[in-house]
Structures are given as C-alpha cells and as structure tokens.
Design a protein around this motif. Structure first.
Motif, PDB file in Angstrom:
ATOM      1  N   LEU A 246     -21.055  38.054  44.419  1.00  0.00           N
ATOM      2  CA  LEU A 246     -22.350  38.609  44.042  1.00  0.00           C
ATOM      3  C   LEU A 246     -23.287  37.529  43.514  1.00  0.00           C
ATOM      4  O   LEU A 246     -24.494  37.546  43.796  1.00  0.00           O
ATOM      5  CB  LEU A 246     -22.157  39.712  42.998  1.00  0.00           C
ATOM      6  CG  LEU A 246     -21.395  40.941  43.500  1.00  0.00           C
ATOM      7  CD1 LEU A 246     -21.019  41.858  42.343  1.00  0.00           C
ATOM      8  CD2 LEU A 246     -22.212  41.696  44.536  1.00  0.00           C
ATOM      9  N   LEU A 247     -22.734  36.573  42.777  1.00  0.00           N
ATOM     10  CA  LEU A 247     -23.541  35.451  42.319  1.00  0.00           C
ATOM     11  C   LEU A 247     -24.038  34.637  43.500  1.00  0.00           C
ATOM     12  O   LEU A 247     -25.225  34.269  43.565  1.00  0.00           O
ATOM     13  CB  LEU A 247     -22.720  34.566  41.372  1.00  0.00           C
ATOM     14  CG  LEU A 247     -23.390  33.273  40.896  1.00  0.00           C
ATOM     15  CD1 LEU A 247     -24.655  33.565  40.105  1.00  0.00           C
ATOM     16  CD2 LEU A 247     -22.412  32.443  40.058  1.00  0.00           C
ATOM     17  N   GLY A 248     -23.154  34.349  44.447  1.00  0.00           N
ATOM     18  CA  GLY A 248     -23.549  33.584  45.625  1.00  0.00           C
ATOM     19  C   GLY A 248     -24.638  34.285  46.425  1.00  0.00           C
ATOM     20  O   GLY A 248     -25.610  33.655  46.860  1.00  0.00           O
ATOM     21  N   GLU A 253     -30.262  34.585  48.091  1.00  0.00           N
ATOM     22  CA  GLU A 253     -31.472  35.393  48.238  1.00  0.00           C
ATOM     23  C   GLU A 253     -32.636  34.797  47.450  1.00  0.00           C
ATOM     24  O   GLU A 253     -33.770  34.733  47.938  1.00  0.00           O
ATOM     25  CB  GLU A 253     -31.193  36.821  47.765  1.00  0.00           C
ATOM     26  CG  GLU A 253     -32.383  37.753  47.920  1.00  0.00           C
ATOM     27  CD  GLU A 253     -32.062  39.158  47.446  1.00  0.00           C
ATOM     28  OE1 GLU A 253     -33.013  39.931  47.228  1.00  0.00           O
ATOM     29  OE2 GLU A 253     -30.865  39.482  47.290  1.00  0.00           O
ATOM     30  N   THR A 254     -32.340  34.338  46.236  1.00  0.00           N
ATOM     31  CA  THR A 254     -33.382  33.740  45.405  1.00  0.00           C
ATOM     32  C   THR A 254     -33.887  32.441  46.007  1.00  0.00           C
ATOM     33  O   THR A 254     -35.097  32.180  46.050  1.00  0.00           O
ATOM     34  CB  THR A 254     -32.851  33.489  43.983  1.00  0.00           C
ATOM     35  OG1 THR A 254     -32.412  34.734  43.422  1.00  0.00           O
ATOM     36  CG2 THR A 254     -33.930  32.900  43.093  1.00  0.00           C
ATOM     37  N   ALA A 255     -32.962  31.614  46.508  1.00  0.00           N
ATOM     38  CA  ALA A 255     -33.357  30.350  47.117  1.00  0.00           C
ATOM     39  C   ALA A 255     -34.190  30.580  48.372  1.00  0.00           C
ATOM     40  O   ALA A 255     -35.184  29.871  48.617  1.00  0.00           O
ATOM     41  CB  ALA A 255     -32.125  29.511  47.447  1.00  0.00           C
ATOM     42  N   ALA A 256     -33.804  31.574  49.169  1.00  0.00           N
ATOM     43  CA  ALA A 256     -34.579  31.886  50.377  1.00  0.00           C
ATOM     44  C   ALA A 256     -35.978  32.357  50.003  1.00  0.00           C
ATOM     45  O   ALA A 256     -36.968  31.969  50.648  1.00  0.00           O
ATOM     46  CB  ALA A 256     -33.863  32.952  51.194  1.00  0.00           C
ATOM     47  N   GLY A 257     -36.077  33.168  48.959  1.00  0.00           N
ATOM     48  CA  GLY A 257     -37.394  33.614  48.512  1.00  0.00           C
ATOM     49  C   GLY A 257     -38.243  32.469  48.014  1.00  0.00           C
ATOM     50  O   GLY A 257     -39.460  32.419  48.252  1.00  0.00           O
ATOM     51  N   ALA A 258     -37.607  31.519  47.311  1.00  0.00           N
ATOM     52  CA  ALA A 258     -38.345  30.363  46.818  1.00  0.00           C
ATOM     53  C   ALA A 258     -38.860  29.506  47.973  1.00  0.00           C
ATOM     54  O   ALA A 258     -39.979  28.979  47.927  1.00  0.00           O
ATOM     55  CB  ALA A 258     -37.450  29.539  45.906  1.00  0.00           C
ATOM     56  N   ARG A 259     -38.055  29.368  49.019  1.00  0.00           N
ATOM     57  CA  ARG A 259     -38.478  28.575  50.181  1.00  0.00           C
ATOM     58  C   ARG A 259     -39.650  29.213  50.911  1.00  0.00           C
ATOM     59  O   ARG A 259     -40.463  28.533  51.533  1.00  0.00           O
ATOM     60  CB  ARG A 259     -37.314  28.396  51.152  1.00  0.00           C
ATOM     61  CG  ARG A 259     -36.240  27.427  50.669  1.00  0.00           C
ATOM     62  CD  ARG A 259     -35.299  27.048  51.799  1.00  0.00           C
ATOM     63  NE  ARG A 259     -34.572  28.202  52.309  1.00  0.00           N
ATOM     64  CZ  ARG A 259     -33.395  28.609  51.835  1.00  0.00           C
ATOM     65  NH1 ARG A 259     -32.818  27.963  50.827  1.00  0.00           N
ATOM     66  NH2 ARG A 259     -32.785  29.657  52.361  1.00  0.00           N
ATOM     67  N   ASP A 260     -39.731  30.551  50.826  1.00  0.00           N
ATOM     68  CA  ASP A 260     -40.798  31.267  51.531  1.00  0.00           C
ATOM     69  C   ASP A 260     -42.100  31.335  50.754  1.00  0.00           C
ATOM     70  O   ASP A 260     -43.113  31.830  51.265  1.00  0.00           O
ATOM     71  CB  ASP A 260     -40.329  32.699  51.852  1.00  0.00           C
ATOM     72  CG  ASP A 260     -39.228  32.718  52.886  1.00  0.00           C
ATOM     73  OD1 ASP A 260     -39.094  31.732  53.630  1.00  0.00           O
ATOM     74  OD2 ASP A 260     -38.483  33.713  52.953  1.00  0.00           O
ATOM     75  N   LEU A 261     -42.095  30.857  49.503  1.00  0.00           N
ATOM     76  CA  LEU A 261     -43.323  30.883  48.715  1.00  0.00           C
ATOM     77  C   LEU A 261     -44.363  29.913  49.290  1.00  0.00           C
ATOM     78  O   LEU A 261     -44.004  28.857  49.845  1.00  0.00           O
ATOM     79  CB  LEU A 261     -43.012  30.473  47.264  1.00  0.00           C
ATOM     80  CG  LEU A 261     -42.237  31.469  46.407  1.00  0.00           C
ATOM     81  CD1 LEU A 261     -41.890  30.834  45.068  1.00  0.00           C
ATOM     82  CD2 LEU A 261     -43.036  32.753  46.201  1.00  0.00           C
ATOM     83  N   PRO A 262     -45.633  30.267  49.199  1.00  0.00           N
ATOM     84  CA  PRO A 262     -46.670  29.319  49.652  1.00  0.00           C
ATOM     85  C   PRO A 262     -46.580  28.024  48.857  1.00  0.00           C
ATOM     86  O   PRO A 262     -46.303  28.025  47.660  1.00  0.00           O
ATOM     87  CB  PRO A 262     -47.978  30.068  49.341  1.00  0.00           C
ATOM     88  CG  PRO A 262     -47.581  31.513  49.258  1.00  0.00           C
ATOM     89  CD  PRO A 262     -46.190  31.523  48.707  1.00  0.00           C
TER      90      PRO A 262
END
Length: 269
Positions: A246-248, A253-262
């Motif tokens: 669950l941590l992984g 998911e958090t890292a992918a969201g950060a990469r998608d930020l403008p």
C-alpha cells in the motif's frame, strides 16, 4: 480476560455471525504500520513471518504493540514450529496463519501447538504479556485460553492436498485460499484463462462452508469488483494488500501526479 483473548473473541464472534472482517499484512519493521492499520479501521493485522525481512524480535514487538492497542494481530508462519508459535502467542498474538497447508497431520500439529492440555501440547507459563506477567491466576488463564483459543487460519494454495479438504480443514477457524501460489501450482500464473483457478477457489470455498469453517482470501485492495472476480464474494476473512504494498502504491501514485504537474515554465508564461 487479556487483550489477546478479547481480540480473538471479537474476531471469532464476527465470523460466527457471518460478518466480514478485513485486515492487512504487516511486512515493515515499525509499529507505525500497526497504528495506521488500527487508525484506518482494519479489524486485524497479520504480521508476516514468511514473506518479509522481519527478524523474530521485531515480529514479537509488533505483536505486543498490537495487543497493547487492542488490535488483533495474527502471525503468518511457513511451518509448524511449536516453540516459535508459543512465543508469538505469549507475546499476545490473537492467532496463527499457516502457509502451504496440504495435510490433516499439519492441521493437527498446529492445533496441538496452540492449545494446552488436554486439547494440545503447548507448554504453559505465566511469565509473559498474554498472562499479565504472572498477575493472572493459572486456573483463570487456562480457562480463558480454553474458552477463546487462538484463531487458526490455514492457507490452501496448491492444486491438490495430500488429504481430502474436509480432513485438512478440521480444527481451523478459517480456510484461506492463497490465489497467487495456487495459480503457480496450477501452472496458469499470468495466463488469460483463469477458469482452473476459479474452480479450485470455488472448491475450497464449498469445503469451508460445508465444514462450518469461515472462508478467506487475499486481494490487492478491498474493492467489491476485485473481491468478486477473485471468487471471494462469500469470504468472511479478507486480507487486503500489505503495508509495504500500500505504501508503494501510494508513492507511485503520488510521484506520477507530481510528474504530471505543470512545470515552472508554464507559470512563467
């Protein structure tokens, strides 16, 4: 009554009433995992003594912490080691989950390891947390253990068992189907056609229900569709993922969201 026997009583009562109880595996060597599981509302945790890097002393510490906080903690073991099982129970484990269960003799050995005479062969002591370090009277302690013995979960995760399933399940509280190992045993891991796996899961479920034993299994996450697809719709004992998994998932998911930020260049323009 100790916290361990109270935890067993709650789980066993829920299973007897047909209610689903949900837990997760603990694989990380920190009591924070236990606290987070309790805070999240899980009914129990299973400290993983098989597929983890947890040393023995950490397993005992996690069990003791769970018992102190009132959360039921079982310990998964790869084989019946009576001395080790006694230690985890004396630390406050609510029960034991045995992997790769294939024969009635293994079930009998597990029962003998967790029960005191005349029902088993477990060695008795009061100098441990589950007996209040001797503050509990021996007769009262034995009576409580007899009334609410450790919860026993057996993992059925092979294409066949050495003995018929009813004999293998005799003495267990939960018949737990291990679908990952089972798929490997069937030779269909990763295969598109999962009909053989579904048939074996249904066979274990039917045997459990016929024996009056609760049915259980593992899913990656507690999703109704995933539970149904895994053949666990009638499962009353469900383990969802693990603290490590669950941590992984959350980190990815958090890292992918950060990469998608403008990027900052977008703000500058």
């Amino acid at each position: 009554m100790t916290s361990a026997t109270e935890a067993r009583r709650r789980l066993r009562a829920a299973l007897a009433a047909g209610r689903r109880v949900t837990g997760t595996f603990v694989k990380l060597p920190t009591v924070d995992s236990v606290d987070l599981a309790r805070q999240a509302g899980f009914d129990f945790v299973v400290v993983d003594g098989e597929h983890s890097a947890l040393p023995d002393e950490t397993v005992l510490a996690l069990v003791r912490h769970a018992a102190a906080t009132g959360l039921a903690a079982l310990v998964r073991v790869p084989a019946v080691n009576a001395a080790w099982i006694n230690r985890v129970l004396e630390s406050g484990a609510a029960g034991v989950q045995l992997s790769m269960l294939t024969g009635a003799a293994e079930t009998s050995a597990l029962v003998a390891a967790v029960r005191y005479s005349p029902h088993g062969e477990r060695s008795v002591s009061l100098a441990h947390p589950a007996a209040g370090f001797g503050a509990t009277d021996l007769a009262a302690y034995l009576a409580a253990e007899d009334h609410d013995p450790p919860l026993l979960v057996g993992q059925i995760e092979t294409a066949t068992t050495r003995d018929p399933l009813p004999a293998v399940l005799d003495g267990l509280d939960v018949a737990f189907v291990g679908t990952t190992d089972l798929a490997v045993s069937l030779g269909i891991a990763g295969a598109a056609d999962q009909s053989a796996l579904a048939a074996r899961v249904a066979e274990v479920a039917a045997a459990a229900h016929a024996a009056g034993t609760a049915f259980g299994g593992w899913v990656a996450r507690p999703d109704a569709g995933l539970i149904a697809a895994s053949g666990l719709g009638s499962a009353a004992f469900v383990i969802a993922g693990s603290d490590l998994q669950l941590l992984g998932s959350a980190l990815r998911e958090t890292a992918a969201g950060a990469r998608d930020l403008p990027g900052p260049e977008s703000a500058a323009s």
